[in-house]
Scaffold this active site. Structure first.
Site, short mmCIF file in Angstrom:
data_model
loop_
_atom_site.label_atom_id
_atom_site.label_comp_id
_atom_site.label_asym_id
_atom_site.label_seq_id
_atom_site.Cartn_x
_atom_site.Cartn_y
_atom_site.Cartn_z
CD GLU A 1 23.93 -2.40 -6.72
OE1 GLU A 1 24.40 -3.41 -5.70
OE2 GLU A 1 23.30 -1.82 -6.67
CG HIS B 1 20.16 4.33 -2.99
ND1 HIS B 1 19.86 4.65 -4.02
CD2 HIS B 1 21.29 2.83 -3.34
CE1 HIS B 1 19.80 4.06 -5.48
NE2 HIS B 1 20.47 3.02 -4.77
#
Length: 236
Positions: free
Chosen positions: A93, A16
């Site tokens: 994550e 990201h």
């Protein structure tokens, strides 16, 4: 419709864009920071650089920073049709438990103490660091929310395999997966330790192929797409 299970899937694994927590050097696992203006700009550049890649599908983790980045790339893409983003919890994550939002420097100090080493360099020499890092976080977390290496690795590899199996038919194709730096390091570490990856830049691309049920790492932490996109934008 053909149903060729022997097709090759090429995963474009993208980290990201930079967030406010990245910029502040704070731990960001399941907690979520919005993209900075710089993070948006680099993600747009990467989108421009990927605009000629025909994607069969796009996936992201269910965290906002990954969703925002994926939508930027979809918007800039000119070679794909009817792309719909699929958000998957399995692409999140690594969870860092009590260290969520903590300064990276504090977390690393605790980890080095736990591992009984005096420096990051010594930790790299003595340990399989990706594993030791995750396992230390989990051991130090009294809330029991942090994921150890085995848990996080199992989660991400199971999710990636499911993504590939969804897209291997009809001769496979290119699939964009937007996720996270720590998780990308775990993926590479699980598949091919020879890359020995330590850094994963925001909006970088790591390319992995999946064919006949097997993964192969092709490239890691490639910033050429954002650089190409920046150059293309400058010509407009």
């Amino acid at each position: 419709m053909s149903n060729k299970s022997s097709g090759k899937v090429t995963l474009y694994l993208m980290r990201h864009g930079q967030t406010i927590l990245n910029k502040a050097e704070r731990t960001q696992g399941w907690c979520d920071g919005v993209l900075t203006s710089e993070g948006i700009e680099v993600a747009v550049n990467a989108g421009f650089g990927l605009r000629d890649v025909k994607f069969k599908a796009v996936y992201s983790s269910d965290l906002g920073r990954a969703i925002k980045t994926a939508k930027i790339v979809i918007k800039e893409n000119q070679s794909s049709e009817n792309l719909e983003l699929k958000e998957l919890e399995g692409l999140r994550e690594v969870g860092f438990g009590k260290y969520e939002g903590e300064l990276e420097s504090v977390k690393f100090k605790h980890i080095l103490n736990f591992l009984n080493v005096s420096s990051f360099k010594e930790a790299l020499e003595k340990y399989d660091f990706q594993k030791a890092y995750c396992d230390a976080c989990a051991a130090l977390d009294e809330t029991k929310q942090a994921e150890d290496y085995a848990t996080a690795s199992k989660r991400i590899m199971k999710t990636l395999e499911e993504v590939c199996k969804e897209n291997v038919t009809d001769e496979g194709g290119n699939v964009l997966v937007v996720c996270h730096g720590g998780m990308l390091r775990l993926i590479i570490d699980s598949l091919d330790k020879s890359f020995n990856v330590r850094n994963m830049d925001n909006s970088s691309i790591s390319k992995i192929t999946y064919e006949n049920g097997k993964f192969k790492v092709e490239s890691v932490n490639d910033n050429s797409y954002s650089e190409k996109g920046k150059a293309l934008k400058a010509q407009l």
